[in-house]
Design a protein around this motif. Structure first.
Motif, PDB file in Angstrom:
ATOM      1  N   LYS A   5       0.839  -1.216   0.000  1.00 17.23           N
ATOM      2  CA  LYS A   5       0.000   0.000   0.000  1.00 17.23           C
ATOM      3  C   LYS A   5       0.867   1.256   0.000  1.00 17.23           C
ATOM      4  O   LYS A   5       0.558   2.239  -0.676  1.00 17.23           O
ATOM      5  N   LYS A   6       1.966   1.220   0.759  1.00 17.44           N
ATOM      6  CA  LYS A   6       2.869   2.370   0.790  1.00 17.44           C
ATOM      7  C   LYS A   6       3.475   2.625  -0.591  1.00 17.44           C
ATOM      8  O   LYS A   6       3.557   3.773  -1.031  1.00 17.44           O
ATOM      9  N   VAL A   7       3.895   1.555  -1.256  1.00 17.45           N
ATOM     10  CA  VAL A   7       4.475   1.684  -2.597  1.00 17.45           C
ATOM     11  C   VAL A   7       3.447   2.252  -3.568  1.00 17.45           C
ATOM     12  O   VAL A   7       3.730   3.190  -4.319  1.00 17.45           O
ATOM     13  N   LEU A   8       2.237   1.703  -3.537  1.00 16.54           N
ATOM     14  CA  LEU A   8       1.180   2.199  -4.428  1.00 16.54           C
ATOM     15  C   LEU A   8       0.859   3.667  -4.164  1.00 16.54           C
ATOM     16  O   LEU A   8       0.636   4.427  -5.110  1.00 16.54           O
ATOM     17  N   GLU A   9       0.833   4.061  -2.909  1.00 20.62           N
ATOM     18  CA  GLU A   9       0.558   5.458  -2.575  1.00 20.62           C
ATOM     19  C   GLU A   9       1.607   6.382  -3.185  1.00 20.62           C
ATOM     20  O   GLU A   9       1.277   7.443  -3.710  1.00 20.62           O
ATOM     21  N   VAL A  10       2.870   5.985  -3.123  1.00 19.82           N
ATOM     22  CA  VAL A  10       3.946   6.799  -3.692  1.00 19.82           C
ATOM     23  C   VAL A  10       3.782   6.898  -5.210  1.00 19.82           C
ATOM     24  O   VAL A  10       3.827   7.992  -5.780  1.00 19.82           O
ATOM     25  N   VAL A  11       3.585   5.773  -5.861  1.00 20.48           N
ATOM     26  CA  VAL A  11       3.457   5.769  -7.323  1.00 20.48           C
ATOM     27  C   VAL A  11       2.242   6.579  -7.766  1.00 20.48           C
ATOM     28  O   VAL A  11       2.333   7.409  -8.680  1.00 20.48           O
ATOM     29  N   GLU A  12       1.119   6.364  -7.129  1.00 24.40           N
ATOM     30  CA  GLU A  12      -0.092   7.079  -7.538  1.00 24.40           C
ATOM     31  C   GLU A  12      -0.011   8.569  -7.230  1.00 24.40           C
ATOM     32  O   GLU A  12      -0.475   9.393  -8.026  1.00 24.40           O
ATOM     33  N   ALA A  13       0.598   8.946  -6.114  1.00 21.48           N
ATOM     34  CA  ALA A  13       0.769  10.369  -5.802  1.00 21.48           C
ATOM     35  C   ALA A  13       1.719  11.019  -6.811  1.00 21.48           C
ATOM     36  O   ALA A  13       1.463  12.137  -7.287  1.00 21.48           O
ATOM     37  N   PHE A  14       2.802  10.320  -7.153  1.00 22.94           N
ATOM     38  CA  PHE A  14       3.737  10.822  -8.162  1.00 22.94           C
ATOM     39  C   PHE A  14       3.021  11.006  -9.501  1.00 22.94           C
ATOM     40  O   PHE A  14       3.133  12.066 -10.133  1.00 22.94           O
ATOM     41  N   MET A  15       2.274   9.999  -9.918  1.00 22.85           N
ATOM     42  CA  MET A  15       1.563  10.078 -11.196  1.00 22.85           C
ATOM     43  C   MET A  15       0.562  11.228 -11.208  1.00 22.85           C
ATOM     44  O   MET A  15       0.436  11.937 -12.209  1.00 22.85           O
ATOM     45  N   LYS A  16      -0.139  11.445 -10.100  1.00 22.78           N
ATOM     46  CA  LYS A  16      -1.114  12.526 -10.030  1.00 22.78           C
ATOM     47  C   LYS A  16      -0.427  13.884 -10.139  1.00 22.78           C
ATOM     48  O   LYS A  16      -0.850  14.748 -10.902  1.00 22.78           O
ATOM     49  N   GLU A  17       0.651  14.066  -9.371  1.00 28.49           N
ATOM     50  CA  GLU A  17       1.359  15.346  -9.437  1.00 28.49           C
ATOM     51  C   GLU A  17       1.957  15.580 -10.817  1.00 28.49           C
ATOM     52  O   GLU A  17       1.950  16.705 -11.322  1.00 28.49           O
ATOM     53  N   MET A  18       2.464  14.508 -11.431  1.00 25.58           N
ATOM     54  CA  MET A  18       3.024  14.644 -12.781  1.00 25.58           C
ATOM     55  C   MET A  18       1.934  14.972 -13.797  1.00 25.58           C
ATOM     56  O   MET A  18       2.149  15.779 -14.705  1.00 25.58           O
ATOM     57  N   CYS A  19       0.768  14.371 -13.647  1.00 30.71           N
ATOM     58  CA  CYS A  19      -0.359  14.648 -14.545  1.00 30.71           C
ATOM     59  C   CYS A  19      -0.755  16.122 -14.424  1.00 30.71           C
ATOM     60  O   CYS A  19      -0.927  16.815 -15.445  1.00 30.71           O
ATOM     61  N   ASP A  20      -0.872  16.605 -13.195  1.00 34.17           N
ATOM     62  CA  ASP A  20      -1.218  18.009 -12.966  1.00 34.17           C
ATOM     63  C   ASP A  20      -0.146  18.932 -13.540  1.00 34.17           C
ATOM     64  O   ASP A  20      -0.447  19.918 -14.216  1.00 34.17           O
ATOM     65  N   TRP A  21       1.126  18.608 -13.269  1.00 34.23           N
ATOM     66  CA  TRP A  21       2.239  19.415 -13.761  1.00 34.23           C
ATOM     67  C   TRP A  21       2.217  19.483 -15.285  1.00 34.23           C
ATOM     68  O   TRP A  21       2.287  20.565 -15.865  1.00 34.23           O
ATOM     69  N   GLU A  22       2.123  18.324 -15.921  1.00 39.76           N
ATOM     70  CA  GLU A  22       2.195  18.291 -17.378  1.00 39.76           C
ATOM     71  C   GLU A  22       1.000  18.992 -18.029  1.00 39.76           C
ATOM     72  O   GLU A  22       1.157  19.731 -18.997  1.00 39.76           O
ATOM     73  N   SER A  23      -0.184  18.786 -17.485  1.00 34.62           N
ATOM     74  CA  SER A  23      -1.379  19.428 -18.036  1.00 34.62           C
ATOM     75  C   SER A  23      -1.277  20.950 -17.948  1.00 34.62           C
ATOM     76  O   SER A  23      -1.579  21.660 -18.920  1.00 34.62           O
ATOM     77  N   LYS A  24      -0.848  21.459 -16.801  1.00 32.22           N
ATOM     78  CA  LYS A  24      -0.720  22.910 -16.617  1.00 32.22           C
ATOM     79  C   LYS A  24       0.392  23.478 -17.490  1.00 32.22           C
ATOM     80  O   LYS A  24       0.233  24.551 -18.091  1.00 32.22           O
ATOM     81  N   PHE A  25       1.524  22.769 -17.556  1.00 31.39           N
ATOM     82  CA  PHE A  25       2.646  23.212 -18.385  1.00 31.39           C
ATOM     83  C   PHE A  25       2.228  23.269 -19.855  1.00 31.39           C
ATOM     84  O   PHE A  25       2.457  24.265 -20.542  1.00 31.39           O
ATOM     85  N   PHE A  26       1.593  22.216 -20.326  1.00 30.74           N
ATOM     86  CA  PHE A  26       1.155  22.157 -21.722  1.00 30.74           C
ATOM     87  C   PHE A  26       0.209  23.315 -22.034  1.00 30.74           C
ATOM     88  O   PHE A  26       0.384  24.028 -23.030  1.00 30.74           O
ATOM     89  N   GLU A  27      -0.774  23.512 -21.173  1.00 27.26           N
ATOM     90  CA  GLU A  27      -1.769  24.564 -21.398  1.00 27.26           C
ATOM     91  C   GLU A  27      -1.126  25.954 -21.403  1.00 27.26           C
ATOM     92  O   GLU A  27      -1.381  26.765 -22.304  1.00 27.26           O
ATOM     93  N   GLU A  28      -0.289  26.226 -20.404  1.00 24.69           N
ATOM     94  CA  GLU A  28       0.340  27.542 -20.308  1.00 24.69           C
ATOM     95  C   GLU A  28       1.294  27.793 -21.472  1.00 24.69           C
ATOM     96  O   GLU A  28       1.300  28.882 -22.067  1.00 24.69           O
ATOM     97  N   LYS A  29       2.089  26.782 -21.820  1.00 23.76           N
ATOM     98  CA  LYS A  29       3.067  26.965 -22.898  1.00 23.76           C
ATOM     99  C   LYS A  29       2.366  27.127 -24.251  1.00 23.76           C
ATOM    100  O   LYS A  29       2.743  27.990 -25.050  1.00 23.76           O
ATOM    101  N   MET A  30       1.337  26.338 -24.503  1.00 22.95           N
ATOM    102  CA  MET A  30       0.617  26.450 -25.775  1.00 22.95           C
ATOM    103  C   MET A  30      -0.088  27.799 -25.903  1.00 22.95           C
ATOM    104  O   MET A  30      -0.146  28.380 -26.990  1.00 22.95           O
ATOM    105  N   LYS A  31      -0.577  28.323 -24.786  1.00 22.71           N
ATOM    106  CA  LYS A  31      -1.210  29.643 -24.814  1.00 22.71           C
ATOM    107  C   LYS A  31      -0.190  30.707 -25.218  1.00 22.71           C
ATOM    108  O   LYS A  31      -0.480  31.570 -26.052  1.00 22.71           O
ATOM    109  N   LEU A  32       1.006  30.634 -24.635  1.00 23.31           N
ATOM    110  CA  LEU A  32       2.060  31.584 -24.982  1.00 23.31           C
ATOM    111  C   LEU A  32       2.452  31.452 -26.456  1.00 23.31           C
ATOM    112  O   LEU A  32       2.628  32.458 -27.150  1.00 23.31           O
ATOM    113  N   VAL A  33       2.599  30.223 -26.918  1.00 25.95           N
ATOM    114  CA  VAL A  33       2.959  29.986 -28.322  1.00 25.95           C
ATOM    115  C   VAL A  33       1.873  30.550 -29.243  1.00 25.95           C
ATOM    116  O   VAL A  33       2.166  31.242 -30.220  1.00 25.95           O
ATOM    117  N   ASP A  34       0.624  30.265 -28.927  1.00 26.10           N
ATOM    118  CA  ASP A  34      -0.498  30.771 -29.739  1.00 26.10           C
ATOM    119  C   ASP A  34      -0.536  32.296 -29.778  1.00 26.10           C
ATOM    120  O   ASP A  34      -0.949  32.882 -30.785  1.00 26.10           O
TER     121      ASP A  34
END
Length: 139
Positions: A5-34
Protein backbone atom coordinates in the motif's frame (compact mmCIF):
# COMPACT_ATOMS: atom_id res chain seq x y z
CA UNK A 1 -0.18 -0.05 6.51
CA UNK A 2 1.34 -2.76 4.31
CA UNK A 3 4.45 -2.10 2.25
CA UNK A 4 2.46 -2.76 -0.93
CA UNK A 5 0.00 0.00 0.00
CA UNK A 6 2.87 2.37 0.79
CA UNK A 7 4.47 1.68 -2.60
CA UNK A 8 1.18 2.20 -4.43
CA UNK A 9 0.56 5.46 -2.58
CA UNK A 10 3.95 6.80 -3.69
CA UNK A 11 3.46 5.77 -7.32
CA UNK A 12 -0.09 7.08 -7.54
CA UNK A 13 0.77 10.37 -5.80
CA UNK A 14 3.74 10.82 -8.16
CA UNK A 15 1.56 10.08 -11.20
CA UNK A 16 -1.11 12.53 -10.03
CA UNK A 17 1.36 15.35 -9.44
CA UNK A 18 3.02 14.64 -12.78
CA UNK A 19 -0.36 14.65 -14.55
CA UNK A 20 -1.22 18.01 -12.97
CA UNK A 21 2.24 19.41 -13.76
CA UNK A 22 2.20 18.29 -17.38
CA UNK A 23 -1.38 19.43 -18.04
CA UNK A 24 -0.72 22.91 -16.62
CA UNK A 25 2.65 23.21 -18.38
CA UNK A 26 1.16 22.16 -21.72
CA UNK A 27 -1.77 24.56 -21.40
CA UNK A 28 0.34 27.54 -20.31
CA UNK A 29 3.07 26.97 -22.90
CA UNK A 30 0.62 26.45 -25.77
CA UNK A 31 -1.21 29.64 -24.81
CA UNK A 32 2.06 31.58 -24.98
CA UNK A 33 2.96 29.99 -28.32
CA UNK A 34 -0.50 30.77 -29.74
CA UNK A 35 -0.09 34.39 -28.62
CA UNK A 36 3.37 34.59 -30.23
CA UNK A 37 5.05 35.16 -26.86
CA UNK A 38 8.31 33.74 -25.52
CA UNK A 39 8.27 30.64 -23.36
CA UNK A 40 11.56 30.85 -21.45
CA UNK A 41 9.96 32.12 -18.20
CA UNK A 42 7.30 29.41 -18.46
CA UNK A 43 9.98 26.77 -19.03
CA UNK A 44 11.95 27.95 -15.98
CA UNK A 45 8.85 27.95 -13.77
CA UNK A 46 7.86 24.42 -14.77
CA UNK A 47 11.43 23.11 -14.59
CA UNK A 48 11.57 24.27 -10.96
CA UNK A 49 8.19 22.68 -10.21
CA UNK A 50 9.27 19.42 -11.87
CA UNK A 51 12.49 19.38 -9.86
CA UNK A 52 10.53 19.65 -6.62
CA UNK A 53 8.28 16.73 -7.67
CA UNK A 54 11.33 14.62 -8.51
CA UNK A 55 12.96 15.45 -5.16
CA UNK A 56 9.82 14.42 -3.30
CA UNK A 57 9.27 11.08 -5.03
CA UNK A 58 12.53 9.86 -6.54
CA UNK A 59 16.25 9.35 -6.18
CA UNK A 60 18.38 11.64 -8.32
CA UNK A 61 19.80 9.88 -11.33
CA UNK A 62 21.06 11.38 -14.58
CA UNK A 63 19.00 9.24 -16.94
CA UNK A 64 15.91 9.14 -14.76
CA UNK A 65 15.95 12.91 -14.25
CA UNK A 66 16.78 13.72 -17.90
CA UNK A 67 13.33 15.26 -18.35
CA UNK A 68 14.57 18.25 -16.36
CA UNK A 69 16.89 19.08 -19.25
CA UNK A 70 14.48 18.13 -22.03
CA UNK A 71 11.23 19.55 -20.70
CA UNK A 72 8.32 18.11 -22.52
CA UNK A 73 4.59 17.92 -22.19
CA UNK A 74 1.73 16.55 -24.21
CA UNK A 75 -1.98 16.12 -24.16
CA UNK A 76 -3.05 13.72 -22.86
CA UNK A 77 -0.44 13.73 -20.10
CA UNK A 78 2.10 10.90 -19.84
CA UNK A 79 0.85 9.82 -16.41
CA UNK A 80 -2.72 9.65 -15.18
CA UNK A 81 -3.55 7.42 -12.21
CA UNK A 82 -7.27 7.72 -12.99
CA UNK A 83 -6.84 6.58 -16.60
CA UNK A 84 -3.91 4.15 -16.49
CA UNK A 85 -3.92 0.60 -15.16
CA UNK A 86 -1.52 0.33 -12.24
CA UNK A 87 -0.46 -3.16 -11.15
CA UNK A 88 -0.07 -4.41 -7.61
CA UNK A 89 3.53 -3.93 -6.47
CA UNK A 90 5.96 -6.82 -6.58
CA UNK A 91 8.35 -6.48 -3.64
CA UNK A 92 11.57 -8.50 -3.71
CA UNK A 93 14.51 -8.05 -1.34
CA UNK A 94 13.82 -4.41 -0.47
CA UNK A 95 12.96 -3.37 -4.02
CA UNK A 96 9.49 -2.80 -5.41
CA UNK A 97 8.27 -2.87 -9.01
CA UNK A 98 5.00 -1.42 -10.26
CA UNK A 99 3.87 -1.76 -13.88
CA UNK A 100 1.66 0.83 -15.52
CA UNK A 101 -0.29 0.32 -18.73
CA UNK A 102 -1.62 3.42 -20.48
CA UNK A 103 -5.08 2.76 -21.88
CA UNK A 104 -5.28 5.89 -24.06
CA UNK A 105 -2.87 7.93 -26.13
CA UNK A 106 0.36 6.06 -26.91
CA UNK A 107 -0.76 3.08 -24.80
CA UNK A 108 2.78 2.71 -23.47
CA UNK A 109 3.74 0.19 -20.85
CA UNK A 110 6.28 1.14 -18.24
CA UNK A 111 7.36 0.16 -14.76
CA UNK A 112 8.72 1.99 -11.80
CA UNK A 113 11.49 0.50 -9.68
CA UNK A 114 11.42 1.75 -6.08
CA UNK A 115 13.69 1.34 -3.08
CA UNK A 116 13.08 2.07 0.57
CA UNK A 117 15.27 4.93 1.85
CA UNK A 118 15.08 5.83 5.53
CA UNK A 119 11.66 4.19 5.77
CA UNK A 120 10.26 5.94 2.67
CA UNK A 121 9.72 4.39 -0.75
CA UNK A 122 11.36 6.39 -3.58
CA UNK A 123 11.38 5.82 -7.31
CA UNK A 124 14.85 4.78 -8.39
CA UNK A 125 14.17 4.11 -12.06
CA UNK A 126 11.61 3.93 -14.77
CA UNK A 127 11.70 1.42 -17.60
CA UNK A 128 9.60 1.45 -20.74
CA UNK A 129 8.63 -1.75 -22.55
CA UNK A 130 9.85 -1.44 -26.15
CA UNK A 131 10.51 -4.08 -28.77
CA UNK A 132 9.81 -6.90 -26.33
CA UNK A 133 12.15 -5.75 -23.55
CA UNK A 134 12.42 -3.23 -20.71
CA UNK A 135 14.63 -0.21 -21.44
CA UNK A 136 15.63 2.45 -18.92
CA UNK A 137 13.86 5.74 -19.58
CA UNK A 138 13.37 9.14 -17.99
CA UNK A 139 10.63 10.07 -15.58
Amino acid sequence: MSESKKVLEVVEAFMKEMCDWESKFFEEKMKLVDEGKGTSDCNKKYKDLLGSIFLRYSIRDGRTWARLELLGSSSPAMYDPLRDQVSEPEIIAGKAYVEVQQVEGFESKFRFGLVCVDGEWKIKRKDTFRNGKWEKSSL
